[in-house]
Design a protein around this motif. Structure first.
Motif, PDB file in Angstrom:
ATOM      1  N   SER A  95      17.412 -60.485  75.423  1.00  0.00           N
ATOM      2  CA  SER A  95      16.388 -61.049  74.551  1.00  0.00           C
ATOM      3  C   SER A  95      15.078 -61.219  75.315  1.00  0.00           C
ATOM      4  CB  SER A  95      16.850 -62.409  74.010  1.00  0.00           C
ATOM      5  OG  SER A  95      15.788 -63.082  73.363  1.00  0.00           O
ATOM      6  N   TRP A  96      13.991 -60.670  74.765  1.00  0.00           N
ATOM      7  CA  TRP A  96      12.679 -60.824  75.384  1.00  0.00           C
ATOM      8  C   TRP A  96      12.329 -62.298  75.574  1.00  0.00           C
ATOM      9  CZ3 TRP A  96       8.974 -58.739  78.156  1.00  0.00           C
ATOM     10  CH2 TRP A  96       7.702 -59.308  78.142  1.00  0.00           C
ATOM     11  N   ALA A  97      12.673 -63.133  74.612  1.00  0.00           N
ATOM     12  CA  ALA A  97      12.340 -64.554  74.684  1.00  0.00           C
ATOM     13  C   ALA A  97      12.975 -65.239  75.879  1.00  0.00           C
ATOM     14  CB  ALA A  97      12.768 -65.257  73.397  1.00  0.00           C
ATOM     15  N   ASP A  98      14.073 -64.676  76.398  1.00  0.00           N
ATOM     16  CA  ASP A  98      14.758 -65.270  77.538  1.00  0.00           C
ATOM     17  C   ASP A  98      14.266 -64.738  78.876  1.00  0.00           C
ATOM     18  OD1 ASP A  98      16.291 -66.734  75.786  1.00  0.00           O
ATOM     19  OD2 ASP A  98      18.001 -65.360  75.833  1.00  0.00           O
ATOM     20  N   THR A  99      13.383 -63.744  78.867  1.00  0.00           N
ATOM     21  CA  THR A  99      12.889 -63.198  80.124  1.00  0.00           C
ATOM     22  C   THR A  99      11.832 -64.115  80.723  1.00  0.00           C
ATOM     23  OG1 THR A  99      11.014 -61.938  79.229  1.00  0.00           O
ATOM     24  CG2 THR A  99      13.202 -60.880  79.165  1.00  0.00           C
ATOM     25  N   ARG A 100      11.591 -63.944  82.018  1.00  0.00           N
ATOM     26  CA  ARG A 100      10.569 -64.746  82.688  1.00  0.00           C
ATOM     27  C   ARG A 100       9.155 -64.319  82.307  1.00  0.00           C
ATOM     28  NH1 ARG A 100       8.435 -62.465  87.379  1.00  0.00           N
ATOM     29  NH2 ARG A 100       9.308 -60.456  87.992  1.00  0.00           N
ATOM     30  N   PHE A 101       9.044 -63.224  81.547  1.00  0.00           N
ATOM     31  CA  PHE A 101       7.731 -62.739  81.137  1.00  0.00           C
ATOM     32  C   PHE A 101       7.279 -63.296  79.791  1.00  0.00           C
ATOM     33  CE2 PHE A 101       9.616 -59.052  83.522  1.00  0.00           C
ATOM     34  CZ  PHE A 101       8.896 -59.246  84.691  1.00  0.00           C
ATOM     35  N   ALA A 102       8.205 -63.855  79.034  1.00  0.00           N
ATOM     36  CA  ALA A 102       7.921 -64.168  77.639  1.00  0.00           C
ATOM     37  C   ALA A 102       6.802 -65.195  77.458  1.00  0.00           C
ATOM     38  CB  ALA A 102       9.189 -64.660  76.946  1.00  0.00           C
ATOM     39  N   ASP A 103       6.663 -66.128  78.389  1.00  0.00           N
ATOM     40  CA  ASP A 103       5.652 -67.176  78.249  1.00  0.00           C
ATOM     41  C   ASP A 103       4.331 -66.828  78.919  1.00  0.00           C
ATOM     42  OD1 ASP A 103       7.411 -68.769  76.856  1.00  0.00           O
ATOM     43  OD2 ASP A 103       8.143 -69.793  78.648  1.00  0.00           O
ATOM     44  N   LYS A 104       4.212 -65.619  79.437  1.00  0.00           N
ATOM     45  CA  LYS A 104       3.022 -65.275  80.214  1.00  0.00           C
ATOM     46  C   LYS A 104       1.928 -64.669  79.344  1.00  0.00           C
ATOM     47  CE  LYS A 104       5.498 -65.027  84.522  1.00  0.00           C
ATOM     48  NZ  LYS A 104       5.985 -64.243  85.660  1.00  0.00           N
ATOM     49  N   HIS A 105       0.741 -64.650  79.921  1.00  0.00           N
ATOM     50  CA  HIS A 105      -0.429 -64.077  79.261  1.00  0.00           C
ATOM     51  C   HIS A 105      -0.720 -62.734  79.932  1.00  0.00           C
ATOM     52  CE1 HIS A 105      -0.818 -68.209  77.864  1.00  0.00           C
ATOM     53  NE2 HIS A 105      -0.807 -68.595  79.117  1.00  0.00           N
ATOM     54  N   PHE A 106      -1.024 -61.711  79.128  1.00  0.00           N
ATOM     55  CA  PHE A 106      -1.179 -60.363  79.673  1.00  0.00           C
ATOM     56  C   PHE A 106      -2.569 -59.801  79.398  1.00  0.00           C
ATOM     57  CE2 PHE A 106       3.359 -60.911  79.354  1.00  0.00           C
ATOM     58  CZ  PHE A 106       3.813 -60.337  80.535  1.00  0.00           C
ATOM     59  N   THR A 107      -3.023 -59.021  80.368  1.00  0.00           N
ATOM     60  CA  THR A 107      -4.312 -58.344  80.285  1.00  0.00           C
ATOM     61  C   THR A 107      -4.111 -56.883  80.649  1.00  0.00           C
ATOM     62  OG1 THR A 107      -5.578 -60.333  80.841  1.00  0.00           O
ATOM     63  CG2 THR A 107      -6.650 -58.215  81.241  1.00  0.00           C
ATOM     64  N   PHE A 108      -4.729 -55.996  79.906  1.00  0.00           N
ATOM     65  CA  PHE A 108      -4.723 -54.569  80.214  1.00  0.00           C
ATOM     66  C   PHE A 108      -6.021 -54.192  80.928  1.00  0.00           C
ATOM     67  CE2 PHE A 108      -2.167 -54.374  76.156  1.00  0.00           C
ATOM     68  CZ  PHE A 108      -0.988 -53.961  76.735  1.00  0.00           C
ATOM     69  N   TRP A 109      -5.933 -53.176  81.769  1.00  0.00           N
ATOM     70  CA  TRP A 109      -7.129 -52.406  82.105  1.00  0.00           C
ATOM     71  C   TRP A 109      -7.041 -51.154  81.254  1.00  0.00           C
ATOM     72  CZ3 TRP A 109     -11.368 -53.930  84.495  1.00  0.00           C
ATOM     73  CH2 TRP A 109     -12.365 -52.981  84.718  1.00  0.00           C
ATOM     74  N   GLU A 110      -8.113 -50.874  80.510  1.00  0.00           N
ATOM     75  CA  GLU A 110      -8.103 -49.695  79.661  1.00  0.00           C
ATOM     76  C   GLU A 110      -9.293 -48.803  79.964  1.00  0.00           C
ATOM     77  OE1 GLU A 110      -7.952 -51.307  75.685  1.00  0.00           O
ATOM     78  OE2 GLU A 110     -10.108 -51.708  75.646  1.00  0.00           O
ATOM     79  N   THR A 111      -9.111 -47.528  79.745  1.00  0.00           N
ATOM     80  CA  THR A 111     -10.155 -46.543  79.984  1.00  0.00           C
ATOM     81  C   THR A 111     -11.224 -46.669  78.895  1.00  0.00           C
ATOM     82  OG1 THR A 111      -8.876 -44.913  78.749  1.00  0.00           O
ATOM     83  CG2 THR A 111      -8.585 -44.947  81.143  1.00  0.00           C
ATOM     84  N   PRO A 112     -12.392 -46.015  79.076  1.00  0.00           N
ATOM     85  CA  PRO A 112     -13.466 -46.140  78.080  1.00  0.00           C
ATOM     86  C   PRO A 112     -13.051 -45.785  76.656  1.00  0.00           C
ATOM     87  CG  PRO A 112     -14.345 -45.209  80.091  1.00  0.00           C
ATOM     88  CD  PRO A 112     -12.862 -45.272  80.279  1.00  0.00           C
ATOM     89  N   ASP A 113     -12.017 -44.937  76.500  1.00  0.00           N
ATOM     90  CA  ASP A 113     -11.587 -44.582  75.134  1.00  0.00           C
ATOM     91  C   ASP A 113     -10.557 -45.570  74.578  1.00  0.00           C
ATOM     92  OD1 ASP A 113      -9.269 -43.968  76.510  1.00  0.00           O
ATOM     93  OD2 ASP A 113      -9.209 -41.854  75.908  1.00  0.00           O
ATOM     94  N   GLY A 114     -10.274 -46.658  75.343  1.00  0.00           N
ATOM     95  CA  GLY A 114      -9.372 -47.690  74.849  1.00  0.00           C
ATOM     96  C   GLY A 114      -7.911 -47.478  75.184  1.00  0.00           C
ATOM     97  N   THR A 115      -7.601 -46.556  76.092  1.00  0.00           N
ATOM     98  CA  THR A 115      -6.210 -46.301  76.479  1.00  0.00           C
ATOM     99  C   THR A 115      -5.780 -47.259  77.588  1.00  0.00           C
ATOM    100  OG1 THR A 115      -6.439 -43.950  75.942  1.00  0.00           O
ATOM    101  CG2 THR A 115      -4.590 -44.592  77.370  1.00  0.00           C
ATOM    102  N   PRO A 116      -4.750 -48.087  77.395  1.00  0.00           N
ATOM    103  CA  PRO A 116      -4.274 -48.970  78.467  1.00  0.00           C
ATOM    104  C   PRO A 116      -3.685 -48.147  79.614  1.00  0.00           C
ATOM    105  CG  PRO A 116      -3.475 -49.712  76.326  1.00  0.00           C
ATOM    106  CD  PRO A 116      -4.032 -48.334  76.133  1.00  0.00           C
ATOM    107  N   VAL A 117      -4.061 -48.501  80.844  1.00  0.00           N
ATOM    108  CA  VAL A 117      -3.584 -47.755  82.012  1.00  0.00           C
ATOM    109  C   VAL A 117      -2.952 -48.662  83.061  1.00  0.00           C
ATOM    110  CG1 VAL A 117      -5.124 -45.769  81.748  1.00  0.00           C
ATOM    111  CG2 VAL A 117      -5.947 -47.817  82.943  1.00  0.00           C
ATOM    112  N   SER A 118      -3.084 -49.974  82.920  1.00  0.00           N
ATOM    113  CA  SER A 118      -2.483 -50.906  83.870  1.00  0.00           C
ATOM    114  C   SER A 118      -2.377 -52.262  83.183  1.00  0.00           C
ATOM    115  CB  SER A 118      -3.328 -51.014  85.145  1.00  0.00           C
ATOM    116  OG  SER A 118      -2.653 -51.749  86.157  1.00  0.00           O
TER     117      SER A 118
END
Length: 287
Positions: free
Chosen positions: A179-202
């Motif tokens: 279950s995603w809710a049980d992972t250590r990532f579920a409560d975290k906040h996420f940010t993407f780096w995306e290319t100029p055309d809006g494609t997430p790359v990191s």
């Protein structure tokens, strides 16, 4: 006062009433304890298996010198202990009949406790994980910055976040709950780096601010997109955002076997403050 000074309880509120200020007094080395206590406070311990969590604090002269927690079906996680304190705690837990699968702590504490646990139970220990813990000094964003921009992940990005977190976990040999809710990532906040055309790359995640501390975790770039500065850019982005919230301690863990990531974080202004270790136990005498 107990002769050994250790006060044990299964009540989180009771533990935090005496140990919360101690944990917040050194938020960088206590980063894991702070985030685990916050998750327990909001979600409880049921997701960690049957049984009760156990908490302890070492009291002396009206103050607290150390703490530990142990979640159901998990190992022991103490704050920094001297060899003598580690020995006293190991003896205390062994006398009470506790069985421990592992210990996780700063390396000197984990090593001292593993040796003490061997003396008191006959268990052998095997080093499973070693990490570096870094704390931000002065943020120094990389130059040149790759083309694109940082963007906070939105609800519609959830599938991408989950996919990359699972890829990250696989890369570091971490098994996530179903279950995603049980992972250590579920409560975290996420940010993407995306290319100029809006494609997430990191992607980079971060905890909420607790006791003035924010931990950056995870940072992940798919293998075919590495070497272009995306990880450095997104790490700088989430670090800057943490400072904007008023965080006094921004920390992250790294794999000592990955010189590329360690060099990257140092260039961004992170300073190594300690090493971390996990020792697995086996062969303990029956309690």
């Amino acid at each position: 006062m107990r002769p050994d000074g250790w006060y044990l309880t299964e009540d989180l509120d009771d533990f935090l009433a005496g140990g919360g200020d101690f944990l917040r007094s050194r938020p960088a080395p206590h980063t894991t304890a702070l985030t685990v206590m916050e998750r327990l406070r909001t979600h409880g311990s049921a997701e960690h298996g049957d049984g009760a969590a156990l908490f302890g604090r070492l009291e002396r002269a009206g103050g607290v010198d150390a703490t530990f927690y142990r979640l159901p079906s998990r190992g022991l996680a103490p704050t920094s202990l001297t060899p003598g304190q580690a020995d006293t705690l190991a003896a205390h837990l062994a006398d009470l009949g506790h069985s421990l699968p592992y210990v996780t702590a700063d390396q000197s504490t984990a090593t001292a406790f593993a040796e003490a646990w061997r003396r008191h139970t006959g268990a052998t220990s095997t080093l499973r994980v070693r990490l570096h813990l870094y704390r931000l000094g002065t943020l120094t964003p990389q130059e040149p910055v790759p083309e694109g921009r940082g963007r906070v992940a939105r609800s519609e990005d959830h599938a991408q976040v989950v996919h990359w977190c699972h890829e990250f976990a696989a890369a570091v040999d971490e098994v996530l709950p179903d279950s995603w809710a049980d992972t250590r990532f579920a409560d975290k906040h996420f940010t993407f780096w995306e290319t100029p055309d809006g494609t997430p790359v990191s992607i980079a995640g971060s905890t909420s601010k607790i006791g003035g501390m924010v931990r950056v975790d995870p940072v992940y770039t798919p293998a075919h997109l590495r070497g272009r500065g995306y990880a450095g850019a997104v790490t700088a982005e989430v670090t800057r955002a943490a400072l904007t919230t008023g965080a006094t301690d921004v920390v992250l863990f790294t794999d000592p076997g990955n010189p590329t990531s360690n060099a990257l974080y140092q260039r961004l202004g992170y300073v190594r403050i300690t090493d971390w270790a996990v020792y697995d136990f086996s062969g303990a005498a029956a309690q």
